[in-house]
Enzyme design. Structure first.
Site, mmCIF file in Angstrom:
data_model
loop_
_atom_site.group_PDB
_atom_site.id
_atom_site.type_symbol
_atom_site.label_atom_id
_atom_site.label_comp_id
_atom_site.label_asym_id
_atom_site.label_seq_id
_atom_site.Cartn_x
_atom_site.Cartn_y
_atom_site.Cartn_z
ATOM 1 C CD GLU A 1 -11.796 -2.348 10.346
ATOM 2 O OE1 GLU A 1 -11.603 -2.685 11.526
ATOM 3 O OE2 GLU A 1 -11.447 -3.046 9.369
ATOM 4 C CD GLU B 1 -8.755 4.166 16.058
ATOM 5 O OE1 GLU B 1 -8.918 5.010 16.971
ATOM 6 O OE2 GLU B 1 -9.505 3.185 15.886
ATOM 7 C CG ASP C 1 -14.576 12.992 13.658
ATOM 8 O OD1 ASP C 1 -15.352 12.165 13.148
ATOM 9 O OD2 ASP C 1 -14.922 13.787 14.562
ATOM 10 C CG ASP D 1 -15.769 4.671 23.331
ATOM 11 O OD1 ASP D 1 -16.498 4.269 24.261
ATOM 12 O OD2 ASP D 1 -14.827 5.454 23.509
ATOM 13 C CE LYS E 1 -19.570 7.508 33.812
ATOM 14 N NZ LYS E 1 -18.832 8.665 34.378
ATOM 15 C CG ASP F 1 -17.989 -6.587 24.158
ATOM 16 O OD1 ASP F 1 -17.954 -5.529 23.492
ATOM 17 O OD2 ASP F 1 -17.382 -6.719 25.236
ATOM 18 C CB THR G 1 -10.191 -7.671 17.104
ATOM 19 O OG1 THR G 1 -11.287 -7.557 18.031
ATOM 20 C CG2 THR G 1 -10.719 -7.470 15.684
ATOM 21 C CE1 TYR H 1 -12.914 -3.517 24.149
ATOM 22 C CE2 TYR H 1 -14.518 -4.949 23.084
ATOM 23 C CZ TYR H 1 -14.196 -4.018 24.053
ATOM 24 O OH TYR H 1 -15.149 -3.607 24.941
ATOM 25 C CD GLU H 2 -14.761 -11.647 18.554
ATOM 26 O OE1 GLU H 2 -15.738 -11.040 18.086
ATOM 27 O OE2 GLU H 2 -14.181 -12.591 17.969
#
Length: 241
Positions: A76, A101, A128, A150, A154, A186, A219, A221-222
């Site tokens: 993941e 993460e 990383d 992420d 921009k 999303d 999650t 975030y979702e």
């Protein structure tokens, strides 16, 4: 919390060669006392040695057989708060799952969830993912997840997105032929770039849908995205070969 306040096992964990830039935050809100305990007591045994350049300057491949006892390996990338990763580990006890993460707070949240769930088939790289790609053996991973990465909205920052060849090429190297790569986002433009870039790295598109996978865990975030009116999109790719 500053990088200097992080546990020794986290400081410099994502450092690579001098030319490898890292973008994004490494820490956020001050950690709760319990989270500091998780980092100090649990991270050491869950963090594989030999991933960072400091520990392994020769970039020797990891011995995944020793780490996971010969079980299939899943990956993941950017596990956020860790809820999906723990869900998958609990649902699939016969696999070994490595999560990457660089955000300290996310690592601490994951460690708390691991304690609560009692799962034992997880390992954590708090840095990383490119450092992990360096030392994963070729064709060693059978499934990979990229959930709500992420978006770098921009246009001038789009090259920082994971779905560029600089990330996808190393991912393709470590995925076995026929391995699955799942992406959830999303952000419509992230969907566009994913559908354009991933096939160029040696993947076939299996499905794209607004309907989640059968084994999906929504999650935090979702849920936030849904409350704010954004529409999740789920894409599945298969490694060619």
């Amino acid at each position: 919390m500053s990088d200097d306040d992080a546990p020794e096992s986290l400081r410099g964990a994502a450092d690579g060669p001098a030319w490898r830039n890292f973008y994004g935050r490494r820490s956020g809100k001050t950690l709760r006392p319990s989270q500091k305990v998780y980092l100090s007591e649990d991270l050491g045994r869950l963090r594989p040695e030999g991933i960072t350049r400091e520990e392994n300057p020769e970039r020797r491949p990891l011995d995944l057989g020793a780490l996971f006892g010969g079980r299939p390996v899943w990956l993941e990338i950017g596990f956020g708060g860790g809820e999906h990763m723990v869900h998958m580990a609990a649902r699939n006890p016969g696999i070994g799952l490595i999560g990457c993460e660089p955000f300290v707070n996310g690592v601490a949240m994951l460690l708390g969830k691991i304690r609560a769930a009692g799962v034992e088939n997880l390992l954590v790289h708090p840095g990383d993912v490119r450092d992990l790609f360096d030392v994963l053996p070729e064709a060693s991973v059978s499934k990979a997840f990229l959930n709500y990465p992420d978006p770098w909205p921009k246009k001038r920052h789009h090259r920082r997105r994971f779905v560029t060849q600089g990330y996808l090429g190393p991912l393709a190297r470590v995925l076995a032929p026929g391995a699955t790569f799942r992406v959830a986002t999303d952000i419509p433009d992230y969907v566009r770039q994913t559908l354009e870039e991933v096939p160029q790295a040696g993947f076939d598109l299996v499905s794209e849908s607004g309907e989640a996978w059968e084994d999906w865990l929504s999650t935090r975030y979702e849920q936030k995205a849904l409350r704010e009116g954004r529409v999740p999109h789920y894409m599945t790719f298969r490694r060619q070969g």
